[in-house]
Design a protein around this motif. Structure first.
Motif, short mmCIF file in Angstrom:
data_model
loop_
_atom_site.label_atom_id
_atom_site.label_comp_id
_atom_site.label_asym_id
_atom_site.label_seq_id
_atom_site.Cartn_x
_atom_site.Cartn_y
_atom_site.Cartn_z
N TRP A 72 0.84 -1.21 0.00
CA TRP A 72 0.00 0.00 0.00
C TRP A 72 0.87 1.25 0.00
O TRP A 72 0.58 2.21 -0.71
N LYS A 73 1.94 1.21 0.80
CA LYS A 73 2.81 2.40 0.86
C LYS A 73 3.42 2.69 -0.51
O LYS A 73 3.56 3.85 -0.89
N ASP A 74 3.72 1.62 -1.26
CA ASP A 74 4.31 1.81 -2.59
C ASP A 74 3.34 2.46 -3.56
O ASP A 74 3.76 3.12 -4.52
N LYS A 75 2.04 2.27 -3.34
CA LYS A 75 1.05 2.81 -4.27
C LYS A 75 0.67 4.26 -3.97
O LYS A 75 0.05 4.94 -4.79
N MET A 76 1.01 4.74 -2.76
CA MET A 76 0.62 6.10 -2.39
C MET A 76 1.46 7.13 -3.13
O MET A 76 2.64 6.92 -3.37
N GLN A 77 0.80 8.23 -3.46
CA GLN A 77 1.53 9.31 -4.12
C GLN A 77 1.66 10.49 -3.18
O GLN A 77 0.69 10.90 -2.54
N TYR A 78 2.87 11.01 -3.11
CA TYR A 78 3.12 12.19 -2.28
C TYR A 78 2.45 13.40 -2.92
O TYR A 78 2.61 13.66 -4.11
N MET A 79 1.66 14.14 -2.13
CA MET A 79 1.02 15.35 -2.65
C MET A 79 1.82 16.59 -2.27
O MET A 79 2.28 17.34 -3.11
N THR A 80 1.99 16.78 -0.96
CA THR A 80 2.72 17.96 -0.47
C THR A 80 2.95 17.80 1.02
O THR A 80 2.54 16.81 1.62
N HIS A 81 3.61 18.76 1.63
CA HIS A 81 3.73 18.76 3.10
C HIS A 81 3.78 20.21 3.59
O HIS A 81 4.03 21.14 2.81
N PHE A 82 3.51 20.39 4.88
CA PHE A 82 3.61 21.72 5.51
C PHE A 82 3.83 21.50 7.00
O PHE A 82 3.96 20.36 7.45
N TYR A 83 3.92 22.60 7.75
CA TYR A 83 4.13 22.48 9.20
C TYR A 83 2.94 23.07 9.94
O TYR A 83 2.31 24.02 9.47
N MET A 118 -0.29 12.08 1.66
CA MET A 118 -0.17 11.08 0.60
C MET A 118 -1.57 10.79 0.08
O MET A 118 -2.56 10.97 0.80
N HIS A 119 -1.67 10.30 -1.15
CA HIS A 119 -2.98 10.09 -1.75
C HIS A 119 -2.99 8.78 -2.51
O HIS A 119 -1.97 8.34 -3.05
N LEU A 120 -4.16 8.14 -2.52
CA LEU A 120 -4.32 6.89 -3.25
C LEU A 120 -5.80 6.74 -3.58
O LEU A 120 -6.66 6.95 -2.74
N GLU A 121 -6.06 6.38 -4.84
CA GLU A 121 -7.45 6.07 -5.18
C GLU A 121 -7.60 4.55 -5.13
O GLU A 121 -6.80 3.82 -5.70
N TYR A 122 -8.64 4.09 -4.40
CA TYR A 122 -8.84 2.64 -4.28
C TYR A 122 -10.33 2.36 -4.39
O TYR A 122 -11.13 2.98 -3.69
N ASP A 123 -10.71 1.45 -5.27
CA ASP A 123 -12.13 1.10 -5.44
C ASP A 123 -12.99 2.34 -5.71
O ASP A 123 -14.12 2.43 -5.23
N GLY A 124 -12.43 3.29 -6.45
CA GLY A 124 -13.20 4.48 -6.81
C GLY A 124 -13.30 5.52 -5.71
O GLY A 124 -14.00 6.53 -5.86
N ILE A 125 -12.63 5.30 -4.58
CA ILE A 125 -12.69 6.26 -3.46
C ILE A 125 -11.32 6.91 -3.27
O ILE A 125 -10.29 6.24 -3.34
#
Length: 481
Positions: free
Chosen positions: A52-63, A76-83
């Motif tokens: 699962w970690k391998d499929k996640m895409q980094y979007m951004t970060h902040f503090y 991080m973001h991931l689309e799974y089963d349309g969600i």
């Protein structure tokens, strides 16, 4: 298009310790996509499977500030089963070997998570109409929303729902520590807000500040207004009773389907179970070293082995029960005394009792498919999923009439030939034993009646679609449509 954000500490298939994960993973898929955009946010735990970690895409970060700290918030973001799933990344908080630890550490971890849930919204450009919070881990979301986020135009008018999956777990610690962790002012630590019995209570904060409160069955919603089930919050539950509703959980009918289940020896359905179901029993007897006998009544138990689940009742009559013409198959882990109790009876009645003191998804499916009856004598049960799975597999539930068990299992009536299972009312070991023996009598002496119970059980519909419709109705009511 109505926008809903689920905030949860776990969700299948990413991380699971209990029924909450099933709800958070399965329910969002069931909303009408024409009208609802439902997304889910949860922590990115180091203990998640690498796939699962391998499929996640980094979007951004902040503090972000939390109490006296300045914290990294990765998204991080991931689309799974349309969600759309968002994962909040912070190695300091989420690096342990399991999702929950204990004490003040968990309270700090989920204070961080609750504040981060709100902080990421403008960044991911998603402004939900409703944030749907699950259990104490997200109890501070409605509190923070009321507090530091009201200054921003973006957050004004966002509604919150607090769902209680089990009132026993509340996230309680001393006020001073929680004040330091959360950075919330004295204003919030009074008896009408977060303070309860001199301590700070996350779940209480969520219940006080949420716009609506739900729990996972109608009966449990009534029970938690009483001292016995209210876990010292019954007064608050009564005070919020206008905003409180019970919506029973469902199960994923794709995943729990005896017709397609890859884990079971012989697949079957509501038409073929009379011939095929028993082949699963024989296969399981062989696998577990039980006496191979297709006619003997098999009782299944898949559970956490704790007091809540009624194991003190079972322990009390286990020797008596083993004199009957039954086999007992247990799967689960929990309190050492119950683990050892089942190991003892496995040793004493080997061939009749099989104690499997571990947890395995494939084995749980095999038990649901093989057993004739499923025993679940809980002291309290907000909803319960095991009885829904056993109904689905045509395995007749024997339950105590509490919470979701009372709402989902219709007791067998011999004279009217109705009902989908067997139930007893009082928390009493011999009352339970009497009901088990009544079930044995029907099983052995009235096989046609028993098969009709299975027909009705397998025809019951506890898929998520039914519950999703009730959540949709509540969302519309909250948004004012």
């Amino acid at each position: 298009m109505k926008k809903i954000l689920f905030a949860t500490s776990e969700a299948v298939p990413f991380i699971k310790t209990g029924g909450l994960a099933d709800v958070a993973g399965a329910l969002p898929k069931c909303f009408d996509k024409q009208y609802f955009d439902v997304r889910v946010v949860l922590p990115k735990y180091a203990c998640m499977k690498q796939e699962w970690k391998d499929k996640m895409q980094y979007m951004t970060h902040f503090y972000m500030d939390l109490g006296f700290k300045n914290c990294y918030v990765g998204i991080m973001h991931l689309e799974y089963d349309g969600i759309q799933f968002y994962f909040i990344d912070n190695e300091y908080y989420f690096s342990g070997p399991k999702p929950y630890d204990s004490g003040p550490w968990d309270l700090e971890k989920f204070a961080f998570f609750s504040k981060a849930v709100l902080s990421i919204l403008p960044v991911i450009d998603f402004r939900p109409d409703i944030i749907h919070c699950h259990d104490w881990q997200t109890g501070l979301v409605p509190v923070y929303l009321h507090d530091s986020f009201q200054a921003g135009e973006f957050f004004r008018g966002i509604k919150t729902v607090m769902t209680i999956h089990n009132l026993k777990f509340q996230g309680v610690w001393d006020v001073k520590t929680v004040k330091d962790i959360t950075g919330l002012s004295d204003y919030y630590f009074t008896p009408d807000k977060l303070e309860a019995y001199k301590d700070a209570n996350y779940l209480k904060g969520g219940i006080v500040f949420a716009d609506a409160v739900t729990t996972v069955s109608n009966t449990y919603a009534e029970e938690i207004k009483t001292p016995f089930y209210g876990e010292r919050l019954e007064g608050l539950m009564c005070a919020r009773s206008n905003s409180l509703r019970g919506i029973v959980n469902g199960i994923d009918y794709e995943e729990y389907n005896p017709q397609t289940d890859p884990f079971i020896a012989k697949q079957y359905n509501a038409v073929t179970f009379r011939k095929e179901k028993v082949k699963n029993k024989l296969a399981l007897q062989r696998e577990l070293g039980l006496d191979e006998d297709s006619s003997v009544m098999m009782l299944g138990i898949v559970s956490r082995l704790t007091d809540q689940k009624g194991f003190d009742l079972i322990a009390y009559v286990m020797d008596e029960l083993c004199q009957d013409a039954v086999q007992i198959v247990v799967l689960g882990t929990g309190d050492e005394r119950y683990e050892n109790m089942f190991r003892h009876f496995d040793w004493k009645y080997h061939g009749k009792v099989s104690a499997n003191i571990y947890y395995s998804e494939p084995m749980s499916h095999k038990i649901y498919a093989s057993a004739d009856a499923f025993l679940m004598p809980s002291l309290f049960e907000p909803c319960g999923l095991s009885q829904l799975m056993s109904l689905r597999y045509g395995t007749v539930p024997i339950v105590r009439e509490t919470g979701g068990l009372k709402d989902t299992v219709q007791p067998y009536n011999e004279y009217e030939s109705t009902g989908t299972g067997f139930s007893f009312t009082n928390y009493n070991a011999h009352e339970m034993l009497g009901v088990i023996r009544n079930a044995e009598r029907i099983y052995y002496d009235k096989k046609r009646e028993w098969n009709k119970i299975i027909d009705r059980a397998m025809a019951a519909d506890f898929s998520w679609n039914h519950s999703a419709a009730q959540y949709e109705e509540m969302y519309n009511w909250l948004i004012g449509e």
